[in-house]
Write an enzyme that holds these catalytic residues in place. Structure first.
Site, PDB file in Angstrom:
ATOM      1  N   ASP A 484      -8.747  65.664   3.951  1.00 51.71           N
ATOM      2  CA  ASP A 484      -9.852  65.547   3.006  1.00 51.71           C
ATOM      3  C   ASP A 484      -9.440  64.708   1.790  1.00 51.71           C
ATOM      4  OD1 ASP A 484     -12.097  66.024   1.523  1.00 51.71           O
ATOM      5  OD2 ASP A 484     -11.895  68.207   1.473  1.00 51.71           O
ATOM      6  N   GLY A 527     -17.871  59.826   4.506  1.00 51.93           N
ATOM      7  CA  GLY A 527     -18.615  58.702   5.080  1.00 51.93           C
ATOM      8  C   GLY A 527     -18.440  57.389   4.341  1.00 51.93           C
ATOM      9  N   GLU A 528     -17.506  57.357   3.380  1.00 51.92           N
ATOM     10  CA  GLU A 528     -17.380  56.130   2.590  1.00 51.92           C
ATOM     11  C   GLU A 528     -16.927  54.937   3.439  1.00 51.92           C
ATOM     12  OE1 GLU A 528     -15.276  57.223  -1.058  1.00 51.92           O
ATOM     13  OE2 GLU A 528     -16.879  58.687  -1.346  1.00 51.92           O
ATOM     14  N   GLU A 529     -17.348  53.748   2.999  1.00 56.47           N
ATOM     15  CA  GLU A 529     -16.976  52.490   3.682  1.00 56.47           C
ATOM     16  C   GLU A 529     -17.320  52.523   5.172  1.00 56.47           C
ATOM     17  OE1 GLU A 529     -15.967  49.533   2.711  1.00 56.47           O
ATOM     18  OE2 GLU A 529     -15.913  50.108   0.585  1.00 56.47           O
ATOM     19  N   ASP A 548     -20.780  67.217   1.211  1.00 58.27           N
ATOM     20  CA  ASP A 548     -20.852  68.572   1.773  1.00 58.27           C
ATOM     21  C   ASP A 548     -22.285  68.997   2.047  1.00 58.27           C
ATOM     22  OD1 ASP A 548     -18.224  68.345   1.156  1.00 58.27           O
ATOM     23  OD2 ASP A 548     -18.078  70.269   0.130  1.00 58.27           O
TER      24      ASP A 548
HETATM   25  C1  GAL Z   1     -14.558  69.400   0.295  1.00 57.30           C
HETATM   26  C2  GAL Z   1     -14.862  69.259   1.772  1.00 57.30           C
HETATM   27  C3  GAL Z   1     -15.269  70.639   2.242  1.00 57.30           C
HETATM   28  C4  GAL Z   1     -14.124  71.593   2.036  1.00 57.30           C
HETATM   29  C5  GAL Z   1     -13.656  71.577   0.578  1.00 57.30           C
HETATM   30  C6  GAL Z   1     -12.378  72.367   0.383  1.00 57.30           C
HETATM   31  O1  GAL Z   1     -14.253  68.143  -0.211  1.00 57.30           O
HETATM   32  O2  GAL Z   1     -15.864  68.318   1.964  1.00 57.30           O
HETATM   33  O3  GAL Z   1     -15.662  70.574   3.598  1.00 57.30           O
HETATM   34  O4  GAL Z   1     -13.074  71.229   2.896  1.00 57.30           O
HETATM   35  O5  GAL Z   1     -13.445  70.269   0.123  1.00 57.30           O
HETATM   36  O6  GAL Z   1     -11.903  72.333  -0.923  1.00 57.30           O
END
Ligand code: GAL
Length: 731
Positions: A484, A527-529, A548
């Site tokens: 992430d 989904g960037e770029e 999200d």
């Molecule tokens: C977000 C991500 C979520 C979850 C969360 C955890 O950026 O899109 O799905 O993983 O972080 O902190």
């Protein structure tokens, strides 16, 4: 489980669909007299990234100008509050009315304790009346200071608005406390909580009317009086009929003023028939694994216990446990191995072919599993993860092909050991043992990290420790990594180059490939770029398409239906990930609540995700898995659409007057067809069969009801509730 129950009332409100916007940060921007006429005008229901500020993270301000008429105040029988409803804001905010702070959610980086994003929380700010800062019948400014830590930023959900509530608005039909239990006789037992959220007593009458919208008939009415002291609640229990299109309308009438607050509950109903006692095999018909790596696979099957399993033609190095149906061992050398799986019990037997594809490609069908995030947030623990796995087995999810248990953020230790190694925190005392227990049940073990120094939840990320972390995952037996972007975004130039975006994923992929395991690599950078065009080139098998998701219909539209242009890139081992299924009990580790999606919206989400061949990742609290949710998740005909070996994403072939038709080509020439009513009420239409069938006769099958609809040759008539779906198989 669902039932949109937001109370509505006769109270007038002023919508705030637009705001002036600027990036940066300046204390003077909260002041009502600041001249913002040069600022850009943006919609308040869509991220600023989608409105000309692509890729911007950090501070920004919105300024909303609004005339507050004194007539608004006069129309209320209570006049004690001004309600400033600002919907949801990504990620944290401080909101001012004419320069005076009226609410704050999350924390800014400069606050004590540091940044905390609360993009998921609705900002329903209240200002006590009378209040000197309000300018009646003149221009007022609501100034909102926002900090976006990454991904989508700013206002994004429903339309913000202003109102002066009536006393009756204090009575709320508390969604978080509602529960519905499906009974064997097809009815449901509903428990509803009515709460008085105002510091004034409520006295009035509650009317409930249960209506079958399909037959346009009232099935039941009931009245009862309500007396509630300030800040108290009352629980009401009813046994109600259930079925598609059945809704309960609740109306509270204030005894003094005659003002009413109303709410509509869409009641849950189960379409998936129960499984029969005879043995049957389910799940994907093929599995990809890299030669020489460990393999854990559980044969998906239903039927009255005890079941006995067989696997003819299993390659050497793999063995089957005939009692549990778990196949384990080492993946053989490159090749396609056709295995005849069998299951039997006292009532008979079933057989079917299953292909093990030993080679470079993983995730030949969309990953299906559970992720801890939306249930437990950063409070996830070893025991909650084990519990989820247990429920997979006990409640029959594994029997339908649900096979992965993925830990999201919140498992990481506070510090690395002296040699740089990461470990689980006190809630995860033994990662190796946890992985082993999942594998023993034939389930996959998933984990989460970030290429940044910290994760989105503020835990340790992998920056500078990529190879070390991959080796640790390898030792623990990890089979899936969600990676992430989070704080890594801050190291990128603005706007970032494509190479910069790809680099951290390329690096971690290199590290993962050194491990003698088949580790699925899930890219999460929102989904960037246009990641769907290059995800495979950095080693990903799935990639998040958006920010999200949350359990609102607008979010399903944004994350799901809006993905129509991109489904053409989907193929085995290449999956667009529109984020998780918003079903069951959610809560991010805070206040647990049933999904706010209505039952029809949940049927639509599961149907659309199946058609798009999206990864099916649930994220509900498995300790409270209810019958309705179980029905949504265990329909093998619906799952088979998602897991089809051809691996195609559905094409949207019709988008007209709030009707959409999505068609997914399946192995063997049949089609899966989803007809969606995106409208706000129950409606009927006729869909031209030329959109999904060859001229002449075709056979149609209702996937949710698992029912043959017979031979058809003409157009298809459907009547669907608001946001509802018909999911058909056409041959
Ligand atoms: C977000 C991500 C979520 C979850 C969360 C955890 O950026 O899109 O799905 O993983 O972080 O902190």
């Amino acid at each position: 489980m669902g039932g949109a129950a937001s109370a509505a009332s006769s109270t007038q409100s002023i919508l705030l669909p637009q705001a002036r916007f600027a990036t940066g940060d300046n204390a003077a921007w909260r002041e009502p007299n600041f001249d913002d006429s040069g600022w850009k005008l943006l919609s308040t229901t869509q991220y600023y990234e989608a409105q000309g500020f692509e890729g911007y993270d950090g501070y920004s301000w919105y300024r909303i100008h609004v005339v507050i008429p004194s007539a608004l105040r006069e129309s209320s029988d209570w006049r004690k509050r001004l309600r400033v409803y600002l919907s949801a804001i990504d990620d944290s905010d401080e909101s001012y009315l004419n320069g005076v702070l009226i609410g704050k959610t999350g924390r800014m980086p400069s606050d004590p304790g540091g940044y905390e994003g609360r993009w998921d929380v609705v900002r329903d700010y209240q200002v006590d009346l009378p209040n000197d800062s309000i300018r009646w019948d003149a221009d007022n400014v609501i100034a909102v200071r926002v900090y976006d830590g990454g991904g989508g930023g700013g206002f994004y959900r429903d339309t913000p608005h202003l109102s002066i509530p009536q006393r009756a608005d204090g009575l709320q039909f508390d969604q978080a406390q509602a529960s519905h239990r499906l009974l064997a006789n097809g009815k449901i037992q509903s428990v509803l909580s009515v709460r008085n959220s105002y510091p004034v007593a409520q006295r009035g009458r509650l009317e409930i009317e249960v209506r079958d919208q399909l037959k346009n008939r009232v099935l039941m009415t009931r009245k009862q009086s309500i007396r509630l002291a300030p800040q108290t609640s009352q629980t009401l229990r009813w046994t109600l009929p259930s079925g598609p299109g059945i809704q309960a309308r609740l109306r509270y009438l204030d005894a003094g003023s005659g003002h009413a607050a109303t709410a509509i509950h869409q009641l849950p109903y189960r379409l998936t028939p129960p499984d029969g006692p005879k043995p049957a095999l389910h799940g994907a018909r093929l599995l990809g694994s890299r030669p020489g790596t460990p393999l854990h696979y559980r044969i998906a099957a239903t039927g009255r216990a005890p079941l006995r399993f067989s696997a003819q033609g299993l390659p050497r190095g793999l063995k089957l446990d005939g009692k549990t149906g778990v196949i384990s061992g080492i993946t053989p050398k490159e090749g396609r191995y056709i295995v005849k799986l069998g299951v039997r019990n006292a009532l008979g037997s079933a057989k079917r072919e299953w292909t093990l594809v030993a080679g470079a490609q993983l995730a030949l069908t969309p990953p299906m599993g559970w992720n801890s995030w939306y249930a437990h947030g950063l409070a996830v623990s070893d025991s909650l993860v084990r519990k989820a796995a247990q429920v997979f087995i006990d409640k029959g999810l594994a029997a339908k092909g649900w096979s992965r248990i993925n830990i999201d953020d919140g498992w990481e230790s506070e510090q690395r050991a002296a040699d740089g190694q990461i470990s689980g925190n006190q809630r995860f005392p033994d990662m190796l043992a946890l992985g082993q227990s999942l594998h023993a049940q034939g389930l996959g073990f998933g984990i989460y990290s970030s290429p940044g120094a910290t994760t989105c939840g503020g835990y340790l990320g992998s920056l500078g420790h990529e190879f070390n972390d991959a080796a640790t995952y390898g030792r623990w037996g990890v089979d899936f990594l969600k990676y992430d972007l989070c704080s890594y975004a801050q190291t990128l130039s603005k706007p970032p180059t494509l190479d910069e975006q790809q680099q951290p994923y390329r690096l971690m992929n290199q590290a993962l490939r050194l491990e003698p395991r088949s580790i699925i690599f899930s890219l999460c950078q929102y989904g960037e770029e246009k990641v769907w065009n290059w995800g495979p080139s950095v080693g990903g098998q799935l990639w998040r398409m958006t920010g999200d998701i949350d359990d609102s219909w607008s979010s399903v539209l944004q994350n799901g239906f809006a993905m129509a242009p991109y489904t053409g890139v989907v193929a085995p081992g290449r999956w667009n990930d529109p984020d998780m299924l918003m079903v069951g009990t959610l809560g991010l580790g805070g206040a647990p609540h049933p999904s706010r999606l209505t039952p029809d919206e949940q049927y639509s989400q599961v149907s659309l995700w199946s058609l798009m061949a999206a990864p099916l990742l649930i994220s509900n609290d498995m300790r409270s898995l209810d019958e309705f949710t179980l029905g949504l998740l265990t329909n093998h005909d619906v799952i088979a659409i998602n897991q089809d070996a051809l691996g195609k994403g559905a094409q949207r072939v019709l988008d007209r007057d709030g009707w959409q038709v999505w068609v997914k080509e399946l192995e063997g020439g049949s089609m899966a067809v989803g007809i969606f009513n995106l409208g706000e009420s129950l409606r009927s239409t006729q869909i031209e069969s030329s959109l999904f069938a060859r001229p002449g006769q075709f056979e149609a099958f209702d996937a949710w009801r698992q029912k043959k609809l017979g031979l058809k040759s003409k157009n298809i008539d459907v009547t669907l509730p608001a946001h509802g779906v018909a999911l058909l198989l056409v041959k």
